[in-house]
Motif scaffolding. Sequence first.
Motif: not given
Length: 370
Positions: A102, A114-119, A100
Motif C-alpha cells: 500500500w 494493489p488489486g483495490n478493485r477486485e479485492f 502488501h
Amino acid sequence: MPTRTTAPLPTRVIPPHHYSDPAIFEQEKARIFRRSWMFVGFADDLGGNNDFITAEIAGTSVLVQNFDGQLRAFHNVCTHRGSLIHLKPCGNGKPVCPYHGWVFNRDGVPVGIPGNREFFGFDDEARRRLALPRFEVATRGRFVFVRLEPGGPGLDEQLGAYGALLDHLSALFVEKIDENRLPWAANWKTGVESVLEVYHVDATHPETFKQFTKKVWNCAYEKEHSRGTTHLSDGSVKWWDGVVARLGLPRSELYRNYDHFFIFPNLAIGLTHGGLMSVQTYDPLDAERCSLHFRLFLGATSKPQTRGGPVRRAVEDNLRGFNARVLDEDRIVSEAAHHGMKQMRQPAVPGWCEERIHAFHDAYLTRMGE
Ligand code: FES
Ligand SMILES: [Fe+2]
C-alpha cells in the motif's frame, strides 16, 4: 561543593512503584508522552524530498517525512493489517508498506492499493477513512519534535529559554561522529536520573568522568527543564585546548565547562568545553526497560584537511571510547537501581547535591496529577 544540610529534604519524591508498575506506565503515556513535544531526531536526515526518519514514542511508532519541503508526521503503522511502514531509522522513499505494498500520500491516505478493485472496492471516501493518523511536528534549529496529542502549549512555549539554546547548538554542532541505541534493563526515569546529578561520579566513574571534572557544580532551572554545570579539571581543559587548536574545531562562546541540559521528559544534552555535544534520549520501551539513544557531534572544522587524518581519528576514537565507557558505567548502576527499587518500601532520599532530581520529580508528579 555547596551544601545545604540545614534545609529539610523535599518530601515530594516519586514513589518506588512508579519505576516498574505497568499501570503507571500507561498513565505516563497518556499524561506525559502523548502530551509533550518529544524530540525524535535531527532535520539533517530530512533535507530532501521523501527523506524520512522514524521514532518510537512510548509505544507509538512515528514517521516524519519531507513532502516537497514540508515536514509531516504520521503514525508509522499501515491501516491494512498493521505492519510498520518505514522500517529503518532514516532513509529516503515514499511511505510504502513493505507487506502488501500500500502506498500512502502526503495526507496519509492510501492512494495505491494493489488489486483495490477486485479485492477491496474502496472508493475515495473509504480510502480517506483509512488515512494514517497525523501528528503535530515542529522544529527548533535542527531539533525535530513530534506531539501525539494535539492541543496544549506550542514547542517554543514548552522549551522556554531552551529554545534559544537549541538554535545555538544547531548552528554549531554539525558533524556527527557517533550514534547508537543501547538497551537498558531500567525504567526510563532511572536512566534520566543517572544524568541529573554528579554525586554518583566518584563511586560510579572513578577512572573516567571523575578524572576530567572538578567538584564544583551549580544548577539552574527553566520551566520543567534544568541545567547543571560542572567545572572541568585543569588536565581536561589543557587537552581540549590542544585538540581544538590542532583540529580547527569551533567552540561555543557561551558554554566552556561541562554543561548539561535536561529537557523534560527525557532529552539530555551534554556539552564538553563547548566543543563536543552529546545528545541522549531515554526512550521507554515498557515499565522496566528503556533504550538509550545517543549521538555525539563536533563543530565544523576550519581545517578540513585534518578530517580522516591520524590526529582527528585518534581524537574521535578517544571521545567515542570515553563516552561508551561512561555510559556503560551508568547502565550498570541504573540497572542495579532499577532492580533494587522494586524492593524498596519507602521512597528514595535524594540529597541537596541531587537537586535537579528534585526538580524532575516535581515536574513529573505535577504532570501525573499527584
Ligand atoms: S499490512 Fe501494509 S499493505 Fe498490508
Ligand atoms: Fe554517570
